[in-house]
Design a protein around this motif. Structure first.
Motif, mmCIF file in Angstrom:
data_model
loop_
_atom_site.group_PDB
_atom_site.id
_atom_site.type_symbol
_atom_site.label_atom_id
_atom_site.label_comp_id
_atom_site.label_asym_id
_atom_site.label_seq_id
_atom_site.Cartn_x
_atom_site.Cartn_y
_atom_site.Cartn_z
ATOM 1 N N ASN A 130 0.795 -1.221 0.000
ATOM 2 C CA ASN A 130 0.000 0.000 0.000
ATOM 3 C C ASN A 130 0.832 1.278 0.000
ATOM 4 O O ASN A 130 0.421 2.292 -0.567
ATOM 5 N N HIS A 131 2.016 1.236 0.650
ATOM 6 C CA HIS A 131 2.808 2.468 0.795
ATOM 7 C C HIS A 131 4.309 2.265 0.630
ATOM 8 O O HIS A 131 5.016 3.236 0.332
ATOM 9 N N ARG A 180 -1.436 14.613 -0.040
ATOM 10 C CA ARG A 180 -0.631 13.787 0.867
ATOM 11 C C ARG A 180 -1.114 12.342 0.855
ATOM 12 O O ARG A 180 -0.308 11.410 0.848
ATOM 13 N N GLN A 181 -2.425 12.140 0.828
ATOM 14 C CA GLN A 181 -2.974 10.787 0.850
ATOM 15 C C GLN A 181 -2.761 10.071 -0.490
ATOM 16 O O GLN A 181 -2.389 8.896 -0.526
ATOM 17 N N VAL A 182 -3.005 10.769 -1.586
ATOM 18 C CA VAL A 182 -2.940 10.137 -2.902
ATOM 19 C C VAL A 182 -1.501 9.848 -3.314
ATOM 20 O O VAL A 182 -1.187 8.751 -3.802
ATOM 21 N N LEU A 183 -0.609 10.804 -3.105
ATOM 22 C CA LEU A 183 0.757 10.669 -3.599
ATOM 23 C C LEU A 183 1.562 9.611 -2.856
ATOM 24 O O LEU A 183 2.566 9.126 -3.370
ATOM 25 N N THR A 184 1.141 9.245 -1.652
ATOM 26 C CA THR A 184 1.904 8.261 -0.872
ATOM 27 C C THR A 184 1.262 6.872 -0.882
ATOM 28 O O THR A 184 1.772 5.959 -0.240
ATOM 29 N N SER A 185 0.150 6.715 -1.612
ATOM 30 C CA SER A 185 -0.589 5.442 -1.598
ATOM 31 C C SER A 185 -0.542 4.775 -2.965
ATOM 32 O O SER A 185 -0.451 5.433 -3.996
ATOM 33 N N ARG A 186 -0.652 3.456 -2.946
ATOM 34 C CA ARG A 186 -0.595 2.668 -4.179
ATOM 35 C C ARG A 186 -1.762 1.695 -4.214
ATOM 36 O O ARG A 186 -1.990 0.948 -3.262
ATOM 37 N N TYR A 230 -7.554 -1.077 -2.768
ATOM 38 C CA TYR A 230 -7.965 0.271 -3.166
ATOM 39 C C TYR A 230 -7.458 1.255 -2.111
ATOM 40 O O TYR A 230 -8.222 1.960 -1.460
ATOM 41 N N GLN A 231 -6.146 1.298 -1.953
ATOM 42 C CA GLN A 231 -5.559 2.058 -0.860
ATOM 43 C C GLN A 231 -5.703 3.561 -1.060
ATOM 44 O O GLN A 231 -5.874 4.308 -0.084
ATOM 45 N N VAL A 232 -5.623 4.017 -2.299
ATOM 46 C CA VAL A 232 -5.788 5.451 -2.551
ATOM 47 C C VAL A 232 -7.162 5.900 -2.075
ATOM 48 O O VAL A 232 -7.299 6.867 -1.314
ATOM 49 N N THR A 243 -1.249 6.261 -8.492
ATOM 50 C CA THR A 243 -0.420 5.068 -8.694
ATOM 51 C C THR A 243 -1.232 3.795 -8.546
ATOM 52 O O THR A 243 -1.966 3.624 -7.566
ATOM 53 N N GLU A 244 -1.086 2.897 -9.500
ATOM 54 C CA GLU A 244 -1.742 1.590 -9.459
ATOM 55 C C GLU A 244 -0.854 0.580 -10.166
ATOM 56 O O GLU A 244 -0.364 0.843 -11.267
ATOM 57 N N THR A 245 -0.618 -0.562 -9.540
ATOM 58 C CA THR A 245 0.228 -1.604 -10.123
ATOM 59 C C THR A 245 -0.403 -2.970 -9.875
ATOM 60 O O THR A 245 -1.383 -3.102 -9.157
ATOM 61 N N GLY A 246 0.212 -3.998 -10.483
ATOM 62 C CA GLY A 246 -0.166 -5.363 -10.172
ATOM 63 C C GLY A 246 0.465 -5.789 -8.854
ATOM 64 O O GLY A 246 1.411 -5.162 -8.367
ATOM 65 N N LEU A 247 -0.046 -6.872 -8.272
ATOM 66 C CA LEU A 247 0.441 -7.318 -6.964
ATOM 67 C C LEU A 247 1.909 -7.735 -7.024
ATOM 68 O O LEU A 247 2.722 -7.296 -6.203
#
Length: 361
Positions: free
Chosen positions: A251-252, A269-275, A292-294, A326-330
């Motif tokens: 997540n981070h 702050r929340q969006v830029l540090t979460s994946r 869905y951490q963002v 930011t979004e990626t595969g596991l």
């Protein structure tokens, strides 16, 4: 007669920028409200809790009826999975996602967290609330504090001997070390209840936690004997720790680190540090909706089942306002974590080199 001087132009510009950023966040909240995503989903949580309870009942039935066989180690793994799913439920209750009543949410989390998972909800809430307020902020987010692992570049210096050897290889050792994460979580819970003042309903937590951390191992050892029972508990703890760590780390970890004095608004702050983690419904179930951490960080009280519906709203909003999403595969996220930890351990990474952070300095 006195007059009040107008604030300097630079101050007025900063105030205007802050107001605009605050308005941005409220605009996003209004979009989520208009989509009906902030309402409670009690029925869904009843169903989810029932499934976890049924899986827990199955695990206990197998433990007590399967007999003295090494197949019990598979049952131990099942317990590790069920306890982690219980942790996801306690987490959602801690965020006030389940009931409209704060008291009901608190007691739900207190019972599930302490009695089922073996984690003090008093400890978890203190730690997790600080994280949500300051995700990846150096010196404020306890989740990136230096311990067995070093997450902040520069803090690896001076670590010698065995600890230094581990630090230089910490990326490769990350997943093996997660097998020890379960006992650490349990120990932190006990230590907090024993030493930290101001824990609400400390006595109730202590009783529930004692039943879980003493009663469950005792039942296993009495049922399976010392050898198989010890192996059973080792597997259960290893699966629990690995599952918990492998869920929360993507997540981070490896996302931008923010200096303590950086001036940045809540939304960014929340969006830029979460994946976020892609993978569909299976990954959503396996990660308790925390993939869905963002969205979770932007709307911490939104029921986790609604986060998938909030995702396109947040994505569109970030695109409109040029906020990096930011979004990626596991598996890709795990590769990023391993590479980042290795770079930090070898002294090669500097969070201040991040272009996202640089633009806010």
């Amino acid at each position: 007669m006195t007059t009040t001087e107008a604030p300097p132009r630079a101050a007025r510009q900063r105030r205007t920028a802050r107001n605009a950023q605050t308005n941005d966040y409220f605009d996003l909240v209004e979009r989520a409200n208009a989509a009906g995503l902030m309402g409670r989903r009690v029925g869904w949580y009843v169903g989810r809790t029932t499934l976890v309870a049924a899986a827990l009942a199955l695990a206990f039935t197998l433990l007590l009826t399967l007999g003295h066989t090494w197949w019990q180690l598979a049952v131990a793994a099942l317990f590790g999975i069920v306890f982690t799913q219980g942790a996801f439920l306690a987490h959602d209750g801690g965020h006030m996602q389940i009931f409209a009543s704060g008291r009901r949410n608190e007691w739900f989390s207190r019972i599930v967290g302490n009695l089922v998972v073996g984690l003090s909800i008093g400890w978890w809430n203190r730690k997790h609330n600080r994280h949500h307020g300051h995700p990846n902020v150096i010196g404020k987010d306890g989740d990136i504090a230096t311990g067995a692992l070093v997450f902040v570049p520069g803090q690896e210096q001076g670590r010698t001997g065995i600890l230094g050897w581990v630090t230089r290889r910490q990326g490769w050792l990350f997943f093996p070390m997660l097998t020890l994460f379960g006992p650490v979580l349990h120990a932190n819970s006990v230590q907090t209840l024993a030493t930290v003042p101001g824990i609400k309903h400390r006595g109730a937590e202590a009783v529930l936690l004692g039943i879980r951390l003493i009663g469950f191992p005792a039942l296993v050892l009495l049922t399976l004997g010392p050898a198989l029972g010890t192996a059973f508990l080792a597997v259960q703890l290893a699966v629990f720790g690995t599952y918990m760590g492998a869920t929360f780390a993507p997540n981070h970890k490896g996302m931008p680190l923010l200096p303590k004095d950086l001036k940045i608004d809540f939304l960014r702050r929340q969006v830029l540090t979460s994946r976020n983690i892609r993978g569909g419904r299976f990954v959503e179930w396996a990660m308790g909706g925390l993939n869905y951490q963002v969205e979770h960080h932007v709307f911490p009280r939104m029921p986790s089942v609604n986060l998938r519906h909030a995702r396109p709203i947040v994505q569109d909003f970030c695109a409109e306002h040029d906020i990096h999403y930011t979004e990626t595969g596991l598996l890709e996220s795990y590769g990023i974590i391993v590479d980042y930890l290795n770079r930090v351990g070898l002294g090669h990474a500097d969070p201040m080199d991040c272009p996202i952070v640089a633009q806010y300095r």
